[in-house]
Design a protein around this motif. Structure first.
Motif, PDB file in Angstrom:
ATOM      1  N   GLN A 172       0.836  -1.190   0.000  1.00 15.62           N
ATOM      2  CA  GLN A 172       0.000   0.000   0.000  1.00 15.62           C
ATOM      3  C   GLN A 172       0.880   1.254   0.000  1.00 15.62           C
ATOM      4  OE1 GLN A 172      -3.546  -0.179   0.057  1.00 15.62           O
ATOM      5  NE2 GLN A 172      -3.104  -2.330  -0.370  1.00 15.62           N
ATOM      6  N   ASP A 173       0.324   2.339  -0.488  1.00 18.66           N
ATOM      7  CA  ASP A 173       1.065   3.590  -0.495  1.00 18.66           C
ATOM      8  C   ASP A 173       0.169   4.701   0.033  1.00 18.66           C
ATOM      9  OD1 ASP A 173       3.163   5.290  -0.804  1.00 18.66           O
ATOM     10  OD2 ASP A 173       3.351   5.074  -2.976  1.00 18.66           O
ATOM     11  N   GLY A 174       0.740   5.858   0.227  1.00 12.15           N
ATOM     12  CA  GLY A 174      -0.012   6.987   0.759  1.00 12.15           C
ATOM     13  C   GLY A 174       0.593   7.441   2.075  1.00 12.15           C
ATOM     14  N   ARG A 175       0.367   8.706   2.407  1.00 12.27           N
ATOM     15  CA  ARG A 175       0.985   9.278   3.593  1.00 12.27           C
ATOM     16  C   ARG A 175       0.541   8.588   4.877  1.00 12.27           C
ATOM     17  NH1 ARG A 175       0.963  15.871   2.735  1.00 12.27           N
ATOM     18  NH2 ARG A 175       2.829  15.964   1.422  1.00 12.27           N
ATOM     19  N   ALA A 176      -0.761   8.364   5.019  1.00 13.61           N
ATOM     20  CA  ALA A 176      -1.261   7.747   6.254  1.00 13.61           C
ATOM     21  C   ALA A 176      -0.689   6.347   6.427  1.00 13.61           C
ATOM     22  CB  ALA A 176      -2.783   7.706   6.246  1.00 13.61           C
ATOM     23  N   ILE A 177      -0.585   5.613   5.329  1.00  9.69           N
ATOM     24  CA  ILE A 177       0.012   4.270   5.372  1.00  9.69           C
ATOM     25  C   ILE A 177       1.469   4.356   5.808  1.00  9.69           C
ATOM     26  CG2 ILE A 177       0.851   2.397   3.887  1.00  9.69           C
ATOM     27  CD1 ILE A 177      -2.019   1.946   4.385  1.00  9.69           C
ATOM     28  N   ARG A 178       2.218   5.283   5.213  1.00  8.66           N
ATOM     29  CA  ARG A 178       3.647   5.419   5.527  1.00  8.66           C
ATOM     30  C   ARG A 178       3.870   5.795   6.995  1.00  8.66           C
ATOM     31  NH1 ARG A 178       6.527   2.549   2.075  1.00  8.66           N
ATOM     32  NH2 ARG A 178       5.748   2.853  -0.047  1.00  8.66           N
ATOM     33  N   GLU A 183      10.601   5.583   5.806  1.00  8.95           N
ATOM     34  CA  GLU A 183       9.146   5.627   5.602  1.00  8.95           C
ATOM     35  C   GLU A 183       8.635   7.064   5.727  1.00  8.95           C
ATOM     36  OE1 GLU A 183       7.273   3.212   4.656  1.00  8.95           O
ATOM     37  OE2 GLU A 183       8.096   1.300   5.339  1.00  8.95           O
ATOM     38  N   LEU A 184       9.116   7.776   6.740  1.00  9.15           N
ATOM     39  CA  LEU A 184       8.655   9.149   6.975  1.00  9.15           C
ATOM     40  C   LEU A 184       9.102  10.087   5.862  1.00  9.15           C
ATOM     41  CD1 LEU A 184       9.372   9.197  10.794  1.00  9.15           C
ATOM     42  CD2 LEU A 184       7.105   9.275   9.722  1.00  9.15           C
ATOM     43  N   GLU A 185      10.309   9.890   5.357  1.00  4.53           N
ATOM     44  CA  GLU A 185      10.794  10.743   4.271  1.00  4.53           C
ATOM     45  C   GLU A 185       9.931  10.591   3.020  1.00  4.53           C
ATOM     46  OE1 GLU A 185      14.839   9.541   4.060  1.00  4.53           O
ATOM     47  OE2 GLU A 185      15.527  11.022   5.547  1.00  4.53           O
ATOM     48  N   ARG A 186       9.345   9.430   2.850  1.00  6.40           N
ATOM     49  CA  ARG A 186       8.500   9.184   1.683  1.00  6.40           C
ATOM     50  C   ARG A 186       7.127   9.841   1.805  1.00  6.40           C
ATOM     51  NH1 ARG A 186       8.888   3.029  -0.302  1.00  6.40           N
ATOM     52  NH2 ARG A 186       7.687   3.962  -2.018  1.00  6.40           N
ATOM     53  N   THR A 187       6.828  10.417   2.980  1.00  4.71           N
ATOM     54  CA  THR A 187       5.573  11.166   3.116  1.00  4.71           C
ATOM     55  C   THR A 187       5.726  12.603   2.641  1.00  4.71           C
ATOM     56  OG1 THR A 187       6.001  11.987   5.363  1.00  4.71           O
ATOM     57  CG2 THR A 187       4.997   9.793   5.162  1.00  4.71           C
ATOM     58  N   ASP A 216       7.301  18.176  -2.119  1.00  7.52           N
ATOM     59  CA  ASP A 216       7.839  19.522  -2.333  1.00  7.52           C
ATOM     60  C   ASP A 216       8.621  20.002  -1.111  1.00  7.52           C
ATOM     61  OD1 ASP A 216       6.590  19.595  -4.838  1.00  7.52           O
ATOM     62  OD2 ASP A 216       4.737  20.390  -3.980  1.00  7.52           O
ATOM     63  N   GLY A 217       9.352  19.074  -0.504  1.00  7.02           N
ATOM     64  CA  GLY A 217      10.189  19.425   0.633  1.00  7.02           C
ATOM     65  C   GLY A 217       9.448  19.583   1.942  1.00  7.02           C
ATOM     66  N   LYS A 218       8.141  19.275   1.966  1.00  7.12           N
ATOM     67  CA  LYS A 218       7.360  19.422   3.186  1.00  7.12           C
ATOM     68  C   LYS A 218       6.802  18.069   3.617  1.00  7.12           C
ATOM     69  CE  LYS A 218       5.997  24.238   2.433  1.00  7.12           C
ATOM     70  NZ  LYS A 218       4.859  25.188   2.341  1.00  7.12           N
ATOM     71  N   MET A 219       6.773  17.866   4.935  1.00  7.31           N
ATOM     72  CA  MET A 219       6.311  16.620   5.515  1.00  7.31           C
ATOM     73  C   MET A 219       5.047  16.907   6.340  1.00  7.31           C
ATOM     74  SD  MET A 219       8.639  14.171   7.992  1.00  7.31           S
ATOM     75  CE  MET A 219       9.891  13.921   6.728  1.00  7.31           C
ATOM     76  N   PRO A 220       4.051  16.021   6.336  1.00  8.14           N
ATOM     77  CA  PRO A 220       2.881  16.244   7.192  1.00  8.14           C
ATOM     78  C   PRO A 220       3.299  16.390   8.656  1.00  8.14           C
ATOM     79  CG  PRO A 220       2.520  14.395   5.702  1.00  8.14           C
ATOM     80  CD  PRO A 220       3.954  14.767   5.571  1.00  8.14           C
ATOM     81  N   ALA A 221       2.517  17.155   9.411  1.00  7.48           N
ATOM     82  CA  ALA A 221       2.893  17.453  10.800  1.00  7.48           C
ATOM     83  C   ALA A 221       3.052  16.187  11.636  1.00  7.48           C
ATOM     84  CB  ALA A 221       1.853  18.376  11.423  1.00  7.48           C
ATOM     85  N   GLU A 222       2.131  15.226  11.494  1.00  8.70           N
ATOM     86  CA  GLU A 222       2.238  14.000  12.280  1.00  8.70           C
ATOM     87  C   GLU A 222       3.523  13.249  11.936  1.00  8.70           C
ATOM     88  OE1 GLU A 222      -0.255   9.896  13.344  1.00  8.70           O
ATOM     89  OE2 GLU A 222      -0.797  11.075  11.570  1.00  8.70           O
ATOM     90  N   ALA A 223       3.848  13.185  10.649  1.00  9.46           N
ATOM     91  CA  ALA A 223       5.079  12.516  10.234  1.00  9.46           C
ATOM     92  C   ALA A 223       6.295  13.256  10.782  1.00  9.46           C
ATOM     93  CB  ALA A 223       5.143  12.436   8.710  1.00  9.46           C
ATOM     94  N   ALA A 224       6.225  14.587  10.818  1.00  6.58           N
ATOM     95  CA  ALA A 224       7.355  15.378  11.323  1.00  6.58           C
ATOM     96  C   ALA A 224       7.617  15.088  12.795  1.00  6.58           C
ATOM     97  CB  ALA A 224       7.081  16.864  11.119  1.00  6.58           C
ATOM     98  N   VAL A 225       6.551  14.876  13.571  1.00  3.17           N
ATOM     99  CA  VAL A 225       6.729  14.528  14.993  1.00  3.17           C
ATOM    100  C   VAL A 225       7.500  13.226  15.123  1.00  3.17           C
ATOM    101  CG1 VAL A 225       5.522  13.821  17.090  1.00  3.17           C
ATOM    102  CG2 VAL A 225       4.698  15.785  15.808  1.00  3.17           C
ATOM    103  N   TRP A 226       7.110  12.223  14.355  1.00  5.24           N
ATOM    104  CA  TRP A 226       7.796  10.928  14.445  1.00  5.24           C
ATOM    105  C   TRP A 226       9.216  11.011  13.886  1.00  5.24           C
ATOM    106  CZ3 TRP A 226       6.409   7.055  17.414  1.00  5.24           C
ATOM    107  CH2 TRP A 226       5.091   7.032  17.873  1.00  5.24           C
TER     108      TRP A 226
END
Length: 454
Positions: free
Chosen positions: A196-202, A221-225, A228-238
């Motif tokens: 599976q792919d997608g930010r929530a999955i990653r 895994e987090l880098e793949r979320t 354009d050089g920006k990461m979702p906030a939840e991913a950034a916390v992890w």
């Protein structure tokens, strides 16, 4: 509605607005407009439209459902929605049509859950599945409610059912992964998201790998979320938590300070900030971050657990117990909270209560060397050296290279007046790298053992 379903949203909305402005207004058009506003992310606008329909017809089923969904998004006035939905249900003439019924049940259950009534909410969805037929949306909603209540096994069962009913829907696999992570089944969480792919999955895959100590894979895994050089906030916390776990707290701090200062901080932002501050030696600031976590997310156990653990390390035992008890109450299956509670109760002179917490841990994970070592200390506090020795021997059996476990055996052996065993295990603790206070205690026990005769 036909135009909207064909993708001609503006044309469809224009016709709905004409109907909504008619005299009298067409209430179905108002509720449809509210639904479209919510889909566009305008919860305030959606609520205003649904409220207009309800002002004209207090038990209009679609408007009551739409208003509840908007209030859930806004996180306010949920008691009002409970009353509106209950009024719809009590009026036979306002019974939701069959196409609306699953949505009605899901909205009602989510309102109940948000008001702290998870069990009635889950029961409602289970009854709905029996009368309406099981469906992926009902199963997924049940999984979400059980996840919020941290009833991990039931959440997993509901999420697995949703996946079976709609195997291509990625959001169901996210729910399944979350449930398995909650149960500590990290490899199975990864299996649920394979392919599976997608930010929530990653993000879920990263959390599973983080819990397994696979730092590099979690980071990947987090880098793949990112986009354009920006990461979702939840991913950034992890991502920052990976830095903290790998000894790079100073690198994580600027990012976590920014995330925690946001208008709507992502989940765990303050806990992660506290962990980074603590790792950086700023214990006072870490305590403040944990207290902010508790204030912002009172129903999440992580803030309570982190605060309690820090207070325990600082010798503030009574405060630590209070915080840890709150964490354990929120998530009774959290073994870390029970383990720290056991340690805090021993420090507070409550060995019997400590044993109850540690027995709970060992019932689930009988090879937990830390819990066994603490259990040994509790038995020693109750002047039961034979039981203390038995628990410490088990700790060494499961963690033979842990200096703390050998120290536990040495303590129990001294209490039994077994000088030979006490000396042997004290020396092993030193050879295995005991440091600081542990090294000092090992030397003291070794000296005491030399004078002990069995």
């Amino acid at each position: 509605r036909i135009l909207v379903s064909r993708g001609e949203v503006e044309s469809g909305r224009g016709r709905m607005e004409i109907a909504a402005r008619a005299n009298p207004p067409l209430l179905r058009a108002l509720s449809d407009l509210g639904d479209h506003a919510l889909e566009a992310g305008d919860a305030e606008g959606a609520l205003a439209l649904h409220a207009s329909a309800l002002a004209a017809h207090a038990t209009h089923p679609r408007a009551a459902v739409g208003a509840a969904e908007a209030r859930l998004r806004l996180g306010r006035d949920l008691e009002t929605s409970r009353k509106e939905l209950a009024a719809v249900e009590a009026d036979e003439g306002s019974a939701p049509p069959r196409d609306l019924r699953p949505r009605f049940e899901i909205a009602y259950a989510r309102v109940l859950s948000a008001l702290g009534e998870a069990s009635p909410a889950a029961a409602r969805l289970s009854r709905a599945a029996e009368t309406l037929g099981d469906s992926a949306p009902l199963a997924a909603a049940l999984a979400e409610i059980q996840l919020e209540a941290r009833v991990w096994d039931r959440a997993e069962a509901a999420a697995a059912r949703a996946v079976k009913l709609e195997p291509r829907e990625a959001s169901h696999r996210v729910l399944l992964a979350r449930a398995r992570i909650g149960r500590g089944r990290f490899a199975e969480a990864l299996a649920a998201t394979n392919g599976q792919d997608g930010r929530a999955i990653r993000v879920q895959r990263a959390i599973a790998r983080f819990r397994m100590g696979q730092w590099a894979q979690a980071r990947a895994e987090l880098e793949r979320t990112g986009k354009d050089g920006k990461m979702p906030a939840e991913a950034a916390v992890w991502y920052a938590l990976v830095d903290v776990a790998t000894g790079k707290a100073e690198r994580a701090l600027p990012l976590l300070e920014k995330l925690a200062a946001a208008r709507s901080p992502p989940p765990l932002a303050h806990v992660a900030l506290g962990l980074a501050l603590e790792a950086d030696g700023q214990e006072g600031e870490a305590e403040e971050a944990y207290r902010q976590a508790v204030a912002r997310e009172p129903h999440a156990p992580e803030g309570h657990l982190s605060l309690g653990r820090l207070l325990l390390s600082r010798g503030r035992t009574a405060e630590a117990i209070a915080a840890l008890e709150k964490g354990a109450l929120i998530d009774p299956s959290d073994l870390a909270a029970r383990r720290f509670l056991g340690e805090a109760r021993i420090a507070a002179g409550q060995p019997a209560a400590a044993r109850a917490d540690l027995d709970f841990v060992l019932l689930v994970t009988p090879r937990d060397a830390t819990a066994l070592r603490l259990l040994s200390a509790a038995w020693l506090a109750e002047k039961q050296p034979a039981e203390a020795r038995r628990a410490a021997d088990q700790a060494v059996l499961f963690a033979s290279k842990d200096p703390a476990s050998h120290l536990a055996v040495a303590r129990a052996a001294v209490a039994q007046k077994d000088g030979t065993a006490a000396r042997s295990h004290a020396e092993k603790a030193l050879r295995l790298g005991a440091k600081g206070d542990a090294a000092d205690e090992a030397k003291r026990l070794r000296d005491v053992a030399a004078r002990v005769r069995r």
